[in-house]
Design an enzyme around this catalytic site. Structure first.
Site, short mmCIF file in Angstrom:
data_model
loop_
_atom_site.label_atom_id
_atom_site.label_comp_id
_atom_site.label_asym_id
_atom_site.label_seq_id
_atom_site.Cartn_x
_atom_site.Cartn_y
_atom_site.Cartn_z
CD GLU A 89 -3.09 2.98 4.65
OE1 GLU A 89 -2.43 3.99 4.97
OE2 GLU A 89 -3.68 2.88 3.56
CG HIS A 115 -0.43 4.48 -0.10
ND1 HIS A 115 -0.35 3.19 0.36
CD2 HIS A 115 -1.09 5.17 0.85
CE1 HIS A 115 -0.94 3.11 1.55
NE2 HIS A 115 -1.39 4.31 1.87
CG HIS A 128 0.91 7.65 4.40
ND1 HIS A 128 1.08 6.69 5.36
CD2 HIS A 128 -0.23 7.32 3.73
CE1 HIS A 128 0.09 5.81 5.28
NE2 HIS A 128 -0.72 6.17 4.30
CD GLU A 129 -2.13 9.34 0.97
OE1 GLU A 129 -2.31 8.45 0.13
OE2 GLU A 129 -2.57 9.25 2.13
#
Lengths: 363, 196
Positions: A256, A177, A173-174
């Site tokens: 997100e 980003h 997930h990071e």
């Protein structure tokens, strides 16, 4: 395996983000126009008083409006420059300690390996990896204006409470980003909100000076329109900050959702991310981060860093909503992971580290 | 006047062609890079295995054959890797490497299955570290293949679809092969990431 069409999710979220950015720009333009009109009224105060609206010079309106818009954008740019480019600095300001290749801690070793794996999956250079000690909540963040200066961080709680599959989901997930350049977008948004804050400060200063002058008894007919301008600045600034925060949070919520989709693209495995989110729901400390700088960096985190923020000002979609995007038939009341207690969670991770990932719970 | 319009139209078409061409080159570089990354990760895997075997030898003296089979499979896979030389090569060489990696995966699977019978070995820090490193290495190989396939698919889509297919045909951009995950089930007795 639950089906999750990450490409469609990415496209829709990206479109929404563009719309919200345009909304932000439109808002700045409207504020510019309002202040331009008020300013023109103030400058031609006497003429307006005698001849009405016709006396307002359109060139003055445009000139002031342009000055305000350029001013907001300039302040925003300066703020962005001040926030800096280096992800490692942000990570350190949040209390992160870097994990290096020579670590012997099995939790850190595994974390570093997962970061490298996800960097390969994303096709990016591995970011520097940080751990925020003394934080029991499960959370993570990414920072750095571009992939070559990026850093990721996880809380101590995330390392202690997530198994390998779940940690991979969180780190993915990071990485998403970083891959989507969200950290850069968030820096820009923070800058724009700051530009509006300055507008409010300016209006307040002007208003004070007028109040001060009136007290000194040097009243004249130009004061009233000028005071209206000052009040206009304050109100526009305040409304701008409020709308800005709401838009900032809305953009963040969208990014997100997009990063969740990206994490599934990298791991090809929605279960790890879904279970990590469930553990945040199950965990007594949730995703709370106690660090003093966590509040201003809320949008950088994997999940809400400050408790109790919901609705318009939430930087993340609700947990249950995020899990349902990955597992459509998720029910908190009957989900075994969501109902796990802290002890069982900690024990599971520890057991995995000694027994190896062979020994895993059935989904 | 008409001449200017015609020149402008030609310039626009050329400019569009240049943009499409540059996009194809970028996508081609991306998949070539992604393929080189697979090679890096396979090398890492092959470097790790002799150290693993060395570390478990003391505990598993009775399993000499299994250990030798692992080393042999590793050497074979390393040779196939070197032959391919980290570039997108002919299909036969790529298939051979994939097969050698599959054989190595199953040899390792046997080794880990046997390790269940040696509690001393399973409890040793060294072995746990190797287990983590090996898991990570397998994942890195898998993810680098996945990244290559993603990059290759993006490139192939550009080569095949209009309007970039016109530029691709003109400048000889060919479609490129995707990697099969033939050995996946064997390797992934470890973390069971489901790949579609």
């Amino acid at each position: 395996m639950a089906t999750f069409d990450f490409r469609t999710a990415q496209e829709s979220a990206r479109r929404a983000s563009t719309l919200l950015m345009l909304g932000f720009l439109a808002m700045v333009l409207v504020i510019g126009a309002v202040i331009g009109t008020l300013g023109a009224v103030a400058l031609h105060g006497e003429a307006v008083a005698t001849t009405g609206v016709a006396a307002i010079n359109p060139a003055t309106v445009l000139g002031i409006a342009a000055a305000v818009v350029v001013g907001i954008l300039a302040v925003a740019l300066i703020r962005v420059a001040m926030l800096g480019n280096d992800g490692a600095k942000v990570a350190q300001s949040l209390g992160g300690k870097e994990v290096t290749e020579d670590t012997t801690n099995p939790y850190h070793r595994r974390y570093l390996n997962v970061v490298h794996e996800m960097a390969i999956a994303a096709g990016l250079p591995p970011p520097r990896a940080f751990v925020v000690k003394n934080e029991k909540g499960i959370n993570a963040f990414a920072a750095g204006v571009d992939p070559s200066r990026a850093a990721v961080g996880v809380t101590h709680g995330a390392l202690a409470k997530l198994n390998r599959e779940e940690l991979s989901g969180v780190v993915a997930h990071e990485m998403a980003h970083i891959a989507h350049r969200d950290t850069r977008l968030n820096t820009r948004l923070m800058g724009m909100v700051f530009g509006l804050v300055v507008l409010y400060w300016l209006g307040r200063a002007v208003m004070r000076s007028f109040i001060f002058r009136r007290w000194r008894g040097r009243d004249n007919r130009a004061v009233l329109p000028a005071l209206a301008l000052a009040i206009g600045l304050v109100v526009a600034g305040l409304l701008g900050v409020l709308c800005g925060r709401i838009l900032q949070s809305a953009v963040s919520r969208r990014r997100e959702a997009l990063a969740d989709a990206g994490a599934v693209q990298f791991t090809r495995n929605p279960r790890g991310l879904a279970n990590a989110l469930k553990k945040i729901g199950a965990n007594a400390d949730g995703s709370r981060v106690g660090n003093a700088h966590a509040e201003e960096a809320r949008h950088l985190f994997f999940a809400e860093a400050a408790g109790g923020i919901t609705g318009l000002f939430a930087t993340h979609p609700p947990l249950v909503e995020r899990i349902r995007a990955l597992e459509p038939d998720f029910e908190p009341a009957s989900d075994p992971i969501w109902r796990m207690d802290d002890h069982a969670i900690l024990h599971e991770t520890r057991a995995e580290l000694t027994l190896g990932p062979w020994d895993r719970r059935s989904p | 006047m008409e001449l200017i319009v015609i020149i402008l139209i030609i310039a626009a078409v050329l400019g569009f062609g240049v943009i499409l061409y540059n996009r194809l080159v970028r996508l081609r570089n991306a998949y070539v890079n992604a393929f080189a990354q697979i090679d890096v990760q396979l090398k890492r895997r092959h470097d790790l295995i002799p150290r693993l075997v060395e570390a478990v030898k003391g505990y598993m003296a009775h399993e000499r054959e299994t250990l030798e089979a692992v080393i042999e499979a590793r050497n074979h896979a390393e040779k196939s890797r070197e032959q391919l030389g980290g570039a997108v090569g002919d299909a036969a060489a790529m298939a051979q490497l994939s097969q050698a990696e599959g054989a190595l995966g199953s040899a390792l699977g046997r080794l880990f299955a046997l390790s269940e019978a040696y509690p001393d070995l399973k409890a040793s820090t060294n072995f746990l570290q190797f287990q983590e490193e090996l898991t990570s290495t397998e994942n890195r190989v898998a993810y680098s293949r996945q990244a290559y396939n993603d990059a290759a698919m993006a490139y192939n889509n550009a080569v095949e679809t209009a309007p970039s297919n016109l530029v691709a045909r003109q400048f000889g951009f060919q479609q490129v092969g995707m990697l099969e995950f033939a050995d996946r089930e064997v390797i992934q007795e470890a973390p069971d990431f489901s790949f579609r």
